[in-house]
Design a protein around this motif. Structure first.
Motif, PDB file in Angstrom:
ATOM      1  N   GLN A   1       0.828  -1.202   0.000  1.00 59.20           N
ATOM      2  CA  GLN A   1       0.000   0.000   0.000  1.00 59.20           C
ATOM      3  C   GLN A   1       0.865   1.256   0.000  1.00 59.20           C
ATOM      4  N   THR A   2       1.962   1.214   0.776  1.00 60.61           N
ATOM      5  CA  THR A   2       2.876   2.351   0.829  1.00 60.61           C
ATOM      6  C   THR A   2       3.521   2.594  -0.533  1.00 60.61           C
ATOM      7  N   VAL A   3       3.957   1.517  -1.173  1.00 55.88           N
ATOM      8  CA  VAL A   3       4.567   1.627  -2.502  1.00 55.88           C
ATOM      9  C   VAL A   3       3.557   2.191  -3.494  1.00 55.88           C
ATOM     10  N   GLU A   4       2.326   1.701  -3.434  1.00 57.02           N
ATOM     11  CA  GLU A   4       1.291   2.172  -4.356  1.00 57.02           C
ATOM     12  C   GLU A   4       1.015   3.657  -4.153  1.00 57.02           C
ATOM     13  N   ASN A   5       0.989   4.086  -2.900  1.00 53.11           N
ATOM     14  CA  ASN A   5       0.727   5.498  -2.608  1.00 53.11           C
ATOM     15  C   ASN A   5       1.872   6.383  -3.103  1.00 53.11           C
ATOM     16  N   GLU A   6       3.109   5.907  -2.927  1.00 49.02           N
ATOM     17  CA  GLU A   6       4.269   6.684  -3.361  1.00 49.02           C
ATOM     18  C   GLU A   6       4.308   6.796  -4.879  1.00 49.02           C
ATOM     19  N   VAL A   7       4.010   5.692  -5.557  1.00 45.65           N
ATOM     20  CA  VAL A   7       3.998   5.714  -7.027  1.00 45.65           C
ATOM     21  C   VAL A   7       2.908   6.652  -7.524  1.00 45.65           C
ATOM     22  N   GLY A   8       1.747   6.605  -6.859  1.00 45.86           N
ATOM     23  CA  GLY A   8       0.662   7.492  -7.243  1.00 45.86           C
ATOM     24  C   GLY A   8       1.006   8.945  -7.046  1.00 45.86           C
TER      25      GLY A   8
END
Length: 244
Positions: free
Chosen positions: A217-224
């Motif tokens: 979830q953290t990775v997805e938020n950072e990429v977003g």
């Protein structure tokens, strides 16, 4: 036309080609379409609202007859899992709850209300599986054994909560093929309780899954966030010089 509709509703299992044979003109096309949809709905697996669960002691009887005095009332709260370790979960409405018997036969299907609540009564001396899910979410389930000593038959209440999260690509959720908890009668507490031996064991596996879940979830938020901060080619264009 209404007469033809009623025939399809009354006899959903008749061969569809017999009905089509009598639909000899274009004006019957809507009826044909309606027949296909109706037959498909009746053929769906697990599309069960209430199914007999054992005569007078069946779960459908308890749902209709509130005078019964021997049962286990499950009072559940379904929530959406928090997206980060420090985040907060939220109540999840319209989650689908399915109750299966000991042979994994669906008995009742219903949905949580706007506050994520789902209350239901289970007959005593039976085994059940409670499955919770929602479209696009993972599925979790718990096992409930309502067996009690003959001299302990009464009305019991057991509150529980369960959280589910939206499916995440790349996340291993194989641990969810096992029940996340087991509920049975505790002689020491003279009431229903969790099987804490099983809970401790499964929690270790669940913690690993959630650790990976929070990371993804953290990775997805950072990429977003990076995607939003990047300038588009149009943003870098300059106005052409003014021609005299």
């Amino acid at each position: 036309m209404p007469h033809l509709y009623r025939r399809i509703l009354w006899y959903p299992k008749i061969p569809l080609y017999l009905y089509i044979l009598f639909s000899y003109s274009l004006k019957h096309i809507p009826a044909i379409f309606f027949a296909i949809i109706t037959c498909f709905a009746f053929s769906l697996p697990h599309a069960v609202n209430v199914h007999g669960g054992g005569g007078d002691t069946g779960i459908d009887t308890l749902l209709k007859d509130k005078t019964k005095k021997e049962y286990l009332e499950m009072r559940g709260i379904v929530m959406q899992s928090k997206r980060t370790e420090k985040g907060e979960g939220k109540l999840l409405d319209s989650a689908m709850v399915t109750i299966y018997d000991g042979l994994h036969k669906p008995l009742v299907i219903f949905r949580t209300n706007k506050k994520g609540k789902c209350d239901f009564r289970l007959p005593l001396n039976q085994k059940y599986t409670i499955e919770v899910t929602r479209t696009g979410f993972v599925t979790k389930f718990l096992e409930v054994n309502t067996k009690v000593p003959d001299d302990k038959k009464a009305a019991y209440i057991f509150p529980f909560s369960i959280d589910i999260f939206e499916a995440v690509k790349g996340l291993d959720v194989s641990v969810l093929k096992k029940p996340i908890a087991k509920v049975n009668y505790s002689f020491s507490q003279d009431h229903f309780s969790y099987d804490f031996t099983y809970t401790d064991r499964i929690n270790n596996e669940l913690k690993k899954m959630y650790k990976n879940y929070y990371f993804l979830q953290t990775v997805e938020n950072e990429v977003g966030a990076d995607t939003l901060s990047q300038k588009t080619p149009g943003d870098t264009l300059h106005k052409p010089p003014h021609k005299k």
